[in-house]
Design a protein around this motif. Structure first.
Motif, PDB file in Angstrom:
ATOM      1  N   PRO A  95       0.495  -1.639   0.135  1.00  0.00           N
ATOM      2  CA  PRO A  95      -0.075   0.083  -0.579  1.00  0.00           C
ATOM      3  C   PRO A  95       0.352   1.202  -0.015  1.00  0.00           C
ATOM      4  O   PRO A  95       1.929   1.285   0.573  1.00  0.00           O
ATOM      5  N   LEU A  96       0.062   2.104  -0.512  1.00  0.00           N
ATOM      6  CA  LEU A  96       1.540   3.595  -0.520  1.00  0.00           C
ATOM      7  C   LEU A  96       0.718   4.366   0.508  1.00  0.00           C
ATOM      8  O   LEU A  96      -1.016   4.492   0.693  1.00  0.00           O
ATOM      9  N   THR A  97       1.408   4.055   1.766  1.00  0.00           N
ATOM     10  CA  THR A  97       0.928   4.738   2.792  1.00  0.00           C
ATOM     11  C   THR A  97       1.847   5.850   2.788  1.00  0.00           C
ATOM     12  O   THR A  97       1.443   7.173   4.630  1.00  0.00           O
ATOM     13  N   MET A  98       2.946   6.749   2.720  1.00  0.00           N
ATOM     14  CA  MET A  98       3.835   8.094   2.649  1.00  0.00           C
ATOM     15  C   MET A  98       3.859   8.721   1.856  1.00  0.00           C
ATOM     16  O   MET A  98       3.649   7.654   0.354  1.00  0.00           O
ATOM     17  N   PRO A  99       4.230   9.202   1.734  1.00  0.00           N
ATOM     18  CA  PRO A  99       4.709  10.430   0.457  1.00  0.00           C
ATOM     19  C   PRO A  99       5.922   9.768  -0.835  1.00  0.00           C
ATOM     20  O   PRO A  99       5.143  10.229  -1.272  1.00  0.00           O
ATOM     21  N   ARG A 100       6.477   9.322  -0.442  1.00  0.00           N
ATOM     22  CA  ARG A 100       7.318   8.427  -0.660  1.00  0.00           C
ATOM     23  C   ARG A 100       7.275   8.030  -1.496  1.00  0.00           C
ATOM     24  O   ARG A 100       7.367   7.288  -2.402  1.00  0.00           O
ATOM     25  N   HIS A 101       6.104   7.441  -0.903  1.00  0.00           N
ATOM     26  CA  HIS A 101       5.647   6.548  -1.217  1.00  0.00           C
ATOM     27  C   HIS A 101       5.005   6.172  -2.975  1.00  0.00           C
ATOM     28  O   HIS A 101       4.827   5.683  -4.143  1.00  0.00           O
ATOM     29  N   GLY A 125       0.800  12.042 -10.636  1.00  0.00           N
ATOM     30  CA  GLY A 125       1.951  12.481 -10.650  1.00  0.00           C
ATOM     31  C   GLY A 125       2.829  13.147 -10.087  1.00  0.00           C
ATOM     32  O   GLY A 125       3.499  12.228  -9.114  1.00  0.00           O
ATOM     33  N   ALA A 126       2.569  14.567  -8.961  1.00  0.00           N
ATOM     34  CA  ALA A 126       3.639  14.738  -8.285  1.00  0.00           C
ATOM     35  C   ALA A 126       3.343  14.776  -7.641  1.00  0.00           C
ATOM     36  O   ALA A 126       2.312  15.114  -7.350  1.00  0.00           O
ATOM     37  N   ALA A 127       3.924  14.323  -6.516  1.00  0.00           N
ATOM     38  CA  ALA A 127       3.844  14.333  -5.282  1.00  0.00           C
ATOM     39  C   ALA A 127       4.412  14.769  -3.755  1.00  0.00           C
ATOM     40  O   ALA A 127       5.413  15.092  -3.992  1.00  0.00           O
ATOM     41  N   ASP A 128       3.456  16.038  -3.163  1.00  0.00           N
ATOM     42  CA  ASP A 128       3.870  16.616  -2.152  1.00  0.00           C
ATOM     43  C   ASP A 128       5.144  15.648  -0.927  1.00  0.00           C
ATOM     44  O   ASP A 128       4.390  15.111  -0.814  1.00  0.00           O
ATOM     45  N   PRO A 129       5.920  16.185  -0.872  1.00  0.00           N
ATOM     46  CA  PRO A 129       6.509  15.854  -0.162  1.00  0.00           C
ATOM     47  C   PRO A 129       6.505  15.711   1.423  1.00  0.00           C
ATOM     48  O   PRO A 129       5.795  14.809   2.827  1.00  0.00           O
ATOM     49  N   GLU A 130       5.360  16.171   2.030  1.00  0.00           N
ATOM     50  CA  GLU A 130       4.981  16.714   3.444  1.00  0.00           C
ATOM     51  C   GLU A 130       3.937  15.789   3.343  1.00  0.00           C
ATOM     52  O   GLU A 130       2.813  15.167   2.952  1.00  0.00           O
ATOM     53  N   PRO A 131       3.904  15.188   4.612  1.00  0.00           N
ATOM     54  CA  PRO A 131       2.576  13.568   4.508  1.00  0.00           C
ATOM     55  C   PRO A 131       0.986  14.512   5.300  1.00  0.00           C
ATOM     56  O   PRO A 131       0.188  13.864   4.684  1.00  0.00           O
ATOM     57  N   ASP A 132       0.873  16.073   5.757  1.00  0.00           N
ATOM     58  CA  ASP A 132      -0.391  16.722   5.232  1.00  0.00           C
ATOM     59  C   ASP A 132      -0.498  17.339   4.172  1.00  0.00           C
ATOM     60  O   ASP A 132      -1.325  18.053   3.905  1.00  0.00           O
ATOM     61  N   GLY A 133       0.471  16.786   3.312  1.00  0.00           N
ATOM     62  CA  GLY A 133       0.031  17.449   1.994  1.00  0.00           C
ATOM     63  C   GLY A 133      -1.082  16.744   0.773  1.00  0.00           C
ATOM     64  O   GLY A 133      -2.469  15.656   1.021  1.00  0.00           O
ATOM     65  N   SER A 134      -0.788  16.554  -0.314  1.00  0.00           N
ATOM     66  CA  SER A 134      -1.381  15.948  -1.237  1.00  0.00           C
ATOM     67  C   SER A 134      -0.614  14.939  -2.593  1.00  0.00           C
ATOM     68  O   SER A 134       0.292  15.825  -2.790  1.00  0.00           O
ATOM     69  N   VAL A 135      -1.165  14.269  -2.948  1.00  0.00           N
ATOM     70  CA  VAL A 135      -0.552  13.993  -4.215  1.00  0.00           C
ATOM     71  C   VAL A 135      -1.813  14.772  -5.660  1.00  0.00           C
ATOM     72  O   VAL A 135      -3.059  14.777  -6.112  1.00  0.00           O
ATOM     73  N   GLN A 136      -1.639  14.922  -7.193  1.00  0.00           N
ATOM     74  CA  GLN A 136      -1.250  15.291  -7.873  1.00  0.00           C
ATOM     75  C   GLN A 136      -1.453  14.195  -9.139  1.00  0.00           C
ATOM     76  O   GLN A 136      -0.649  13.702  -9.060  1.00  0.00           O
ATOM     77  N   VAL A 137      -3.048  14.068  -9.476  1.00  0.00           N
ATOM     78  CA  VAL A 137      -3.687  12.168 -10.198  1.00  0.00           C
ATOM     79  C   VAL A 137      -4.239  13.395 -11.540  1.00  0.00           C
ATOM     80  O   VAL A 137      -5.321  14.114 -11.130  1.00  0.00           O
ATOM     81  N   LEU A 138      -4.269  11.570 -12.611  1.00  0.00           N
ATOM     82  CA  LEU A 138      -5.336  11.688 -12.699  1.00  0.00           C
ATOM     83  C   LEU A 138      -6.214  11.549 -13.109  1.00  0.00           C
ATOM     84  O   LEU A 138      -6.292   9.817 -13.247  1.00  0.00           O
ATOM     85  N   VAL A 139      -7.184  11.558 -13.456  1.00  0.00           N
ATOM     86  CA  VAL A 139      -8.203  11.283 -13.200  1.00  0.00           C
ATOM     87  C   VAL A 139      -9.477  10.831 -14.500  1.00  0.00           C
ATOM     88  O   VAL A 139      -9.769  12.298 -14.500  1.00  0.00           O
ATOM     89  N   ASP A 140      -9.539  10.239 -15.400  1.00  0.00           N
ATOM     90  CA  ASP A 140     -10.540  10.047 -16.906  1.00  0.00           C
ATOM     91  C   ASP A 140     -10.129  11.161 -17.111  1.00  0.00           C
ATOM     92  O   ASP A 140     -11.176  12.417 -17.950  1.00  0.00           O
TER      93      ASP A 140
END
Length: 180
Positions: A95-101, A125-140
């Motif tokens: 499972p992807l549980t950490m920003p580095r994952h 896409g690009a992932a924020d290195p901070e645990p309270d951040g977010s990741v950019q994703v492509l959906v449809d």
């Protein structure tokens, strides 16, 4: 007689060894994902899961095994006897549980179950290195920000062909434009 309720318990071998094993793995240029120590008959089984920015190859596993074996031998009193060492990398179903994952899953297809129980299949896409951040994703075909806090579970989907060029180009363009 010490009162076990007052915190005079002896730490479990994995707890006691975590920092020295993490240091040995780190010195080899990798990160300790998990350390597990279990009794297996008369021996202990020490399972070390490591990862790196570009994954972990067989030669690197051998190098890490030698380094970890050395520190375990120096701290054999914590294991209390013979042990078997197993060094491995995380499986593709980790499972992807950490920003580095998330960062390492860049451009991969990921199945996500959100905390509201909705399910999505996204390209990372690009992932924020901070645990309270977010990741950019492509959906449809559309870019979205997915907060780590909104993810209940995420696992990389196995793809047997290259990702569509249009999807990777869109994610890479968004990164160049400074989204992260």
């Amino acid at each position: 007689m010490p009162d076990k309720e007052q915190g005079d318990r002896k730490p479990a071998p994995a707890e006691a060894l975590r920092s020295v094993v993490a240091d040995a793995v780190g010195a080899a240029g990798f990160e300790l994902e998990t350390l597990d120590v279990q009794q297996a008959g008369r021996r202990r089984l020490v399972k070390v899961v490591v990862d790196g920015e570009d994954g972990v190859g067989l030669d690197e596993v051998a190098q890490i095994s030698r380094a970890v074996s050395g520190v375990l031998d120096e701290h054999d009193h914590l294991l209390g006897g013979p042990y078997t060492l197993e060094v491995t990398s995380p499986g593709v179903d980790r499972p992807l549980t950490m920003p580095r994952h998330w960062r390492r899953a860049r451009l991969r297809l990921v199945k996500v179950r959100k905390t509201d129980d909705t399910e999505l299949t996204v390209r990372v896409g690009a992932a924020d290195p901070e645990p309270d951040g977010s990741v950019q994703v492509l959906v449809d075909g559309a870019l979205h920000e997915l907060a780590y806090a909104d993810v209940a579970k995420a696992v990389v989907e196995i793809e047997f062909k290259q990702p569509p060029a249009a999807e990777t180009a869109l994610l890479e363009q968004a990164e160049r434009e400074g989204s992260r």
